[in-house]
Design a protein around this motif. Structure first.
Motif, short mmCIF file in Angstrom:
data_model
loop_
_atom_site.label_atom_id
_atom_site.label_comp_id
_atom_site.label_asym_id
_atom_site.label_seq_id
_atom_site.Cartn_x
_atom_site.Cartn_y
_atom_site.Cartn_z
N GLY A 181 0.80 -1.24 -0.01
CA GLY A 181 0.14 -0.04 -0.12
C GLY A 181 0.85 1.12 0.04
N LEU A 182 2.23 1.19 0.05
CA LEU A 182 2.86 2.29 0.25
C LEU A 182 2.91 3.12 -1.13
CD1 LEU A 182 6.03 1.06 1.94
CD2 LEU A 182 4.51 2.59 2.90
N LYS A 183 2.69 4.53 -1.15
CA LYS A 183 2.68 5.20 -2.23
C LYS A 183 4.15 5.56 -2.79
CE LYS A 183 -1.60 6.44 -1.54
NZ LYS A 183 -1.85 5.25 -0.29
N GLU A 184 5.29 5.14 -2.03
CA GLU A 184 6.54 5.39 -2.59
C GLU A 184 7.31 4.50 -1.52
OE1 GLU A 184 8.86 8.60 -4.68
OE2 GLU A 184 8.81 9.08 -2.55
N ALA A 185 8.43 3.30 -2.05
CA ALA A 185 9.18 2.81 -1.17
C ALA A 185 10.66 3.02 -1.50
CB ALA A 185 8.81 1.39 -1.26
N TYR A 186 11.42 3.19 -0.26
CA TYR A 186 12.67 3.59 -0.20
C TYR A 186 13.43 2.17 -0.03
CZ TYR A 186 11.83 8.67 -1.07
OH TYR A 186 11.61 9.85 -1.36
N LEU A 187 14.45 1.80 -0.67
CA LEU A 187 15.05 0.47 -0.22
C LEU A 187 15.68 0.44 1.14
CD1 LEU A 187 15.63 -1.87 -2.15
CD2 LEU A 187 15.02 0.26 -3.12
N GLU A 188 16.25 1.72 1.89
CA GLU A 188 16.47 1.82 3.18
C GLU A 188 15.68 1.46 4.08
OE1 GLU A 188 19.41 4.48 0.70
OE2 GLU A 188 17.07 4.03 0.94
N TRP A 189 14.40 1.86 3.94
CA TRP A 189 13.30 1.15 4.90
C TRP A 189 13.25 -0.12 5.15
CZ3 TRP A 189 8.63 4.39 2.61
CH2 TRP A 189 8.70 5.96 2.83
N PHE A 190 13.73 -0.94 4.06
CA PHE A 190 13.61 -2.46 4.22
C PHE A 190 14.86 -2.89 4.75
CE2 PHE A 190 9.90 -1.16 1.84
CZ PHE A 190 9.00 -1.87 2.62
N GLY A 191 15.66 -2.34 4.94
CA GLY A 191 17.05 -2.67 5.52
C GLY A 191 18.05 -3.00 4.52
N ALA A 192 18.05 -2.47 3.24
CA ALA A 192 19.09 -2.83 2.24
C ALA A 192 20.52 -2.43 2.72
CB ALA A 192 18.67 -1.99 1.02
N ASP A 193 21.40 -2.98 2.25
CA ASP A 193 22.74 -2.79 2.70
C ASP A 193 23.41 -1.83 1.52
OD1 ASP A 193 25.57 -2.41 3.31
OD2 ASP A 193 25.96 -4.64 3.30
N THR A 225 16.31 -9.37 -0.16
CA THR A 225 15.15 -9.44 0.39
C THR A 225 14.61 -8.12 0.60
OG1 THR A 225 15.70 -11.24 1.93
CG2 THR A 225 14.12 -9.64 2.74
N ALA A 226 15.44 -6.88 0.51
CA ALA A 226 14.77 -5.42 0.70
C ALA A 226 14.30 -5.25 -0.62
CB ALA A 226 16.12 -4.65 1.09
N ILE A 227 15.13 -5.31 -1.59
CA ILE A 227 14.48 -5.02 -3.02
C ILE A 227 13.09 -5.75 -3.22
CG2 ILE A 227 14.93 -4.96 -5.45
CD1 ILE A 227 17.88 -4.67 -4.67
N GLU A 228 13.25 -6.82 -2.88
CA GLU A 228 11.71 -7.60 -3.18
C GLU A 228 10.92 -7.24 -2.27
OE1 GLU A 228 13.06 -11.74 -2.45
OE2 GLU A 228 14.49 -11.88 -4.24
N SER A 229 11.04 -6.91 -1.33
CA SER A 229 9.90 -6.42 -0.34
C SER A 229 9.41 -4.90 -0.56
CB SER A 229 10.56 -6.02 1.03
OG SER A 229 10.79 -7.54 1.78
N ALA A 230 10.62 -4.19 -1.08
CA ALA A 230 10.10 -2.80 -1.53
C ALA A 230 9.32 -2.93 -3.04
CB ALA A 230 11.51 -2.02 -2.06
N ILE A 231 9.33 -3.98 -3.71
CA ILE A 231 8.71 -3.95 -5.23
C ILE A 231 7.42 -4.47 -4.83
CG2 ILE A 231 8.72 -5.46 -7.22
CD1 ILE A 231 11.61 -5.19 -7.23
N ALA A 232 7.41 -5.47 -3.76
CA ALA A 232 5.80 -5.85 -3.24
C ALA A 232 5.14 -4.85 -2.39
CB ALA A 232 5.98 -6.86 -2.35
N SER A 233 5.95 -3.74 -2.07
CA SER A 233 4.85 -2.90 -0.89
C SER A 233 4.50 -1.58 -1.86
CB SER A 233 5.98 -2.28 -0.07
OG SER A 233 6.83 -1.19 -0.75
N SER A 234 5.09 -1.33 -3.33
CA SER A 234 4.73 -0.07 -3.81
C SER A 234 5.10 -0.46 -5.50
CB SER A 234 5.50 0.99 -3.33
OG SER A 234 5.26 2.44 -3.79
N LYS A 235 4.51 0.45 -6.16
CA LYS A 235 4.83 0.43 -7.66
C LYS A 235 5.84 1.61 -7.88
CE LYS A 235 1.02 3.18 -9.59
NZ LYS A 235 -0.06 3.04 -10.68
N ASN A 236 6.30 2.39 -6.75
CA ASN A 236 7.22 3.40 -6.90
C ASN A 236 8.39 3.08 -5.92
OD1 ASN A 236 5.44 5.20 -8.69
ND2 ASN A 236 4.41 5.54 -7.08
#
Length: 206
Positions: free
Chosen positions: A53-65, A74-85
């Protein structure tokens, strides 16, 4: 977060530095309202699809190194699943498997040459495709794709596994790659490309 929680569109969420939303048990989040946080991890322990449901997702929010020392799959896959931006900041994002963009209208934005997406897996004849776009109207902008490994044959139309390309458009239409960079992506003498199209139409490179 231990159960399914839906945040309504009337509620704004702000997570300050040091604060985290941590999953336990079967916890999931649907975020329909505004969400604000800085460039630090705010989601902890969630798998891809647990946060949506996020309008925009930053990789850092999901713990990307962003140093590349650890994998950011995992961080990238989670971000992609959370938003289209999806927003990649400055950093080295190391992955071990292809990331698929399957939501129409997705927008993948980096910070230019300082946003590097790369792999150290399959650097000879079994490379990976860094991004695979299967949806229409997807834009990839300001991103540096580096070292996808090498695919040693050109596959039949419609086959895209282990090709070693930077970005593959597979069955997609009206996509755009803009102001992006490719280095050490492509085939070892067989012509597999930095950008590869299969069963796709009207893909622009700007």
């Amino acid at each position: 977060v231990s159960s399914a929680i839906t945040i309504p569109s009337t509620l704004s969420v702000v997570v300050t530095k040091g604060g985290k939303l941590t999953k336990s048990g079967a916890g999931t989040l649907i975020i329909n309202g505004p969400f604000e946080a800085g460039l630090y991890q705010v989601f902890n322990g969630f798998s891809a699809g647990d946060v949506t449901g996020l309008k925009e997702a930053y990789l850092e929010w999901f713990g990307a190194d962003i140093t590349g020392s650890s994998l950011s799959d995992t961080a990238i896959e989670s971000a992609i699943a959370s938003s289209k931006n999806i927003v990649f900041g400055d950093g080295n994002y190391r992955i071990s498997s292809a990331k698929t963009i399957s939501t129409p209208g997705s927008y993948i934005k980096g910070s230019g040459f300082s946003t590097k997406i790369y792999t150290t897996t399959g650097t000879t004849d079994n490379g990976i495709n860094l991004f695979i776009v299967t949806a229409n109207n997807v834009i990839v902008e300001n991103t540096y794709f580096y070292n996808s490994g090498y695919g040693d044959t050109v596959p039949p139309s419609g086959t895209i596994d282990t090709m070693g390309c930077g970005v593959v458009f597979a069955g997609a239409q009206d996509g755009t790659i803009r102001n992006s960079y490719f280095n050490n992506c492509g085939g070892s003498g067989q012509g597999v490309a930095s950008i590869y199209l299969t069963k796709s139409q009207r893909i622009k490179v700007e």
